[in-house]
Design an enzyme around this catalytic site. Sequence first.
Site, PDB file in Angstrom:
ATOM      1  N   HIS A 133      -9.701 -41.766 -20.793  1.00  0.00           N
ATOM      2  CA  HIS A 133      -9.252 -43.357 -20.446  1.00  0.00           C
ATOM      3  C   HIS A 133     -10.516 -44.214 -20.687  1.00  0.00           C
ATOM      4  O   HIS A 133     -11.172 -44.568 -19.932  1.00  0.00           O
ATOM      5  CB  HIS A 133      -9.068 -43.183 -18.943  1.00  0.00           C
ATOM      6  N   GLU A 159     -10.004 -47.486 -20.432  1.00  0.00           N
ATOM      7  CA  GLU A 159     -10.061 -48.635 -19.755  1.00  0.00           C
ATOM      8  C   GLU A 159     -10.782 -48.206 -18.280  1.00  0.00           C
ATOM      9  O   GLU A 159     -10.871 -49.141 -17.551  1.00  0.00           O
ATOM     10  CB  GLU A 159      -8.581 -48.946 -19.654  1.00  0.00           C
ATOM     11  N   CYS A 211      -3.715 -41.126 -22.698  1.00  0.00           N
ATOM     12  CA  CYS A 211      -3.069 -40.062 -21.739  1.00  0.00           C
ATOM     13  C   CYS A 211      -1.770 -39.960 -22.054  1.00  0.00           C
ATOM     14  O   CYS A 211      -1.235 -39.474 -22.910  1.00  0.00           O
ATOM     15  CB  CYS A 211      -3.643 -40.420 -20.220  1.00  0.00           C
TER      16      CYS A 211
END
Lengths: 744, 228
Positions: free
Chosen positions: B203, B205, B86
Amino acid sequence: MPLPPSPLVNIDNIESLGLTLPEFERIQHLLGRNPNWTELGIFSVMWSEHCSYKSSKVHLKNLPTEGPRVVQGPGENAGVVDIGDGKVAVFKIESHNHPSFVEPFQGAATGVGGILRDIFTMGARPIALLNSLRFGDPEEPRTRYLLRGVVNGISSYGNCVGVPNVGGEINFDFCYDNNNLVNVFCLGVADKDRIFLGNASGVGNSVLYVGSKTGRDGIHGASLLASSEFDETTEAKRPTVQVGDPFTEKLLIEACLEAMEHDWIVGIQDMGAAGLTSSSFEMADRSGTGVELDLSKVPMRETGMTPFEILLSESQERMLFVIEKGHEEEAKKIFEKWDLDAVVIGQVTDTGVMRMTMEGEEVVNLPIHAVVESAPQLVRPTKKPNYIEAVDTLNLNIIPDLERGEGILKLLLKSLNIADKSWAYKQYDHMVGINTLVMPGSDAAVIRVKETNKALAISVDCNSRYCHLNPFRGAQIAVAECFRNIACSGGVPIGLTNCLNFGNPEKPEIMWQFEQAVLGIGNVCNYFSVPVVSGNVSLYNETKGKSIYPTPVVAAVGLLEDQTKHCTQWFKNPGDHIALLGLTLEEIGGTDYLENYLDLCQGSVPALDIKYERMLHQLCVELIQNDLIQSAHDCSEGGLAVAIAESCFSGPNQTLGATIELKSSIRNDALMFGESQSRIVISYSPDKKEVIEERVNNAGIDFSSLGIVGGNDLTVQLNDKEFIKEKISTLEEAWREPLKRYGG
Amino acid sequence: MKCGIVVFPGSNCDRDSFHILKEILGLETEWIWHKENSLKKFDLIVLPGGFSYGDYLRPGAIAKFSPIMKSIMEYAENGGKLLGICNGFQILLECGLLPGVLMRNISHAFICDTVPVRLENDQTPFTSNSSKGSVLKLPIAHADGRYFADENTLKELEDNDQVVLRYCDSSGMVASENNPNGSLTNIAGIVNKSKTICGMMPHPERQADPAWPNVDGQVIFRSLIQSS
C-alpha cells in the site's frame, strides 16, 4: 395467513424466558392483566441483567460521569467527549464474552460489529478498535481453539469494514478456563454539532428499519446467554449466537453517515442486544413518546417468523431510524444507493404506548415507560469473601532472594502474558485509515485526528490477579496504569469507559468484589478529574459455580494537543541514558514473578499513591512535550527488568542492548521483578541530562539513573555484583516466539 | 494530472488514496462510483484496497462484473494508466488486465506489516522516480496476496521486465526467508506488457503522508506525476 398460536403464559413457562416469579407478579401488577407470550418475551429481554443493569445500577451511581468536556455521558449508545476544534471523541467498550465462548469466531466478530454500530450510531466515523481478550490455561486444548477463533473473528470483521485494530491486551489465566472474555473498544470522531442520539420524538414521524433482514439468529442472546451461568447445556445455546456480515456493516457505516448529513434525521439506534425490542422501546422512552409498529413490514430472512421471534431476534447489521415525516423517499434513496433494505415500519405517537400489529392483529400493547424503567432495581447483599484474608499475607522470609536474574527474566519474557503479542495484531489491519501514529506494541496506541493538529492516545488495561487479591486497589491500579500508559505516549486522559466482567451477582461475595472495584475506579477517576462516559457490565461469568477473577477492564482516551509530540516505549539511540522515574518499594505480592516462578497468587497488591501517580504523569507529559526524552515505558507486569528488556527490543526497526548499574538496599527480586506502581523507564540524549534532572526535581518525583543504551547484551549490576548478563538477541527470541508458536 | 478513485461498496482504502493524491500531493482527484456506466477523462485511475463486494467468494471476483468495470476495461485498452492496490490488484487479475492469480497467503492468515520491497524496473510510469534496485519500506495488509502464475506466464513476465516489486530484506536481497506470503519468486507487484497498468499488494498510500518519517510510498505517485 393466521399467526401460529403462542404458548400460554403460566407459572411453569416464565422461567424458560429467564424471568422469576416476583418479576412476573410485578409485570401483572404493572399491566393490571396477564401479558401475552410476545409481551412476556419483551419483558424478559428488557428486564434481563444485560439490558436493565438491575444488579449493578445502584453501584454504578458512584462513578463520576460529569466534567467540562463531557458532551454525552452514560445512557446513550456511547460516551462523547469534547476534544476542541469543533470535534468530539465518541467511544465505548463492550463485552461479547458468552457468545465468544460458545462460538469464538462469530462471537468475537459480532462483538466488533456491535461496538462499531454503537459508535457510528452517534454520527461518528469509527477510527480505531482495541480489544481485551482473556483465555484460560494455555495447557487446556480448548484454549488454543478459542484464542484462534476469537483472533480470527476480530481480524476478519475489523479488516473488512476497514477500521484499524490498533491495540489491546491478551491474557491467560486458569480462572478463565471455561469463561473467556472478549471486550471490544471502539473510538470514533465526529463534528461536535453533528451528534445523533437515540430519540423517537415528533408525533407522526416515521420509524425506518434499515439494514440486514431479520432472521431467527440471536434470539435470547441477551436474556438467556448473557444473563446466566454456563453449564452442560451451554453447547446447545450455539444457535443463540448471531452471525456477522462485515460487508453489510461497511455499507451501513457509509450509508448512515451519508444520511446523517441531512437534518431530517430525528434519532437513530442500533438494533443490538434485544434487537428491535430494545431499540424501539428505549428510543421512545427517552423522548416520552409512543410508537406504533407493523411487524409484517419488517424485512425477514425466513418465512413464518412469529412476532416473538421478530422482536427478540439479534440478527446483526440492523439500525432503527426515526425521520421527519415527508422525508421517507429521500432517506430510502440513500440506502438504496448502498443496496440496503430501508422500510418504514411505523410511526411515532403521543400515547406513551408501544402498539405492535402483525397481519392486522394487535400483538403487543405495552406502556413504554413501565417496561423500560420498572425493571427491578436490586440492592443485592454483599459480603467480603473469606479467601481475601488468606491471600493477603506473604512471608518474604520463606522466599529466598535471587542471586542471579537471567533465568527469571527469560521465564517472564516467555510467559504468554508478557510475551510479544504481534502474532495477534499482525492479523489485524492496524494501519487502514492512515491515522495510526503509534502502532500496536507500545504502551498506548496513538491515532491522529485529521483536520486538526491533535491526536488521541488509547490504552486498555486490567490486572485481574490484583483484583482477585484486592478488588478495590486492583481496580485503582487498572485505571492508574491505563492513565500511565497514556502519559507515556504523551497524552492527558480526558475520558474513560469500562467493561466490568464479574461472576454471579446473586452471590454476596461477587457483589462485594463488584462494589469494591467500582469504588476503586471511581476513586482514581475522581482524583484525576476523568469522567466515566460509557461502559458495560457483564455478570454471570461463571461455569459450574466457579467464577472468573473480578476483571474490571478500563479503556481511557487521552488527548495530545500536538500530534507530533507523541512518544513510544522503545530505546532509539545507542549512547542514550536510561533512568527510572518513581520509587521501587520492597513489594512482590501478586506479581507475575511469584506466579510464574513459585506458582503463587498471594500477597498484598502493590501500594498506590494517586497523588504521586498524577504528579508523575504530569512530569512525563511535560518531558515529552518539550522533546527532552526519546522513550518512556510504564513499569508493570514483570517489573523493572521486563520494562528495560522490552525497551531494548520491542521497537519496529532495531534491537539495542543496555548496561544497567543500580544500588539499592531492598531485595534483588523486588528491585528487578517487583511491580511497584507509579514508575516509568525513560531514555534521553546525554546532553538533556541536566535539564531533565532539574524538571524531575521541581516535580518532586524520585529519579534514579539506570545506565546506558547500546551493545549486544543486557547487563545489570546490582550493588556492584553482576545480576543479569545475557545476549539481547536471546532475550528477544524468548519474548518473540511463545505466542507465535502457541497460536500457530 | 487528473486522478479518479473507484469506490466499490466495500472499498476501504479509497479515502486513504484520496487523502494522499488530493491533500498531500495536491492533485485534482475525483471519486468514481461503481454503479456508473461511463467515465470522464482521467490521467490515472486507482482501484483501491478493501473488500470490493465483501469478497466472500474470492477477492475481486464480483467486482469484475460491476457496471463501472466495462468503462475501466475500455479506458485500459486505450492506454489509460491504471493502478490497482491490494484488492485493486486482485480485481485487475480477475478481469484479466494483468496475468496470474493471487492465492491465500501461505500462512493462511491475514498479514498486516511493513516490509521492504525491491524496485525491479524503473522504466515504467509507476516507478520512474526511483532507480532499479532501490529498497522501499511499504505496508502490506492482506489475506490473499500470494502471487502465482504458470511457468510460461512467469517467463513472459520476466522477459518483458513486467515485475516491478519484489519482497526482500532491508539490504535488498530477495530470498524465501523474506517472502511474507509465499508469492512466486517474491513478486509483490507487476505491470502489463505496455507498462500502463500496474497491480501491487503493498500500500504506497499508507506510507506517503509526511506525518510519518517514512514516505517511501510517494515514489509511486511521484513517478506517475513525472510521467504525466
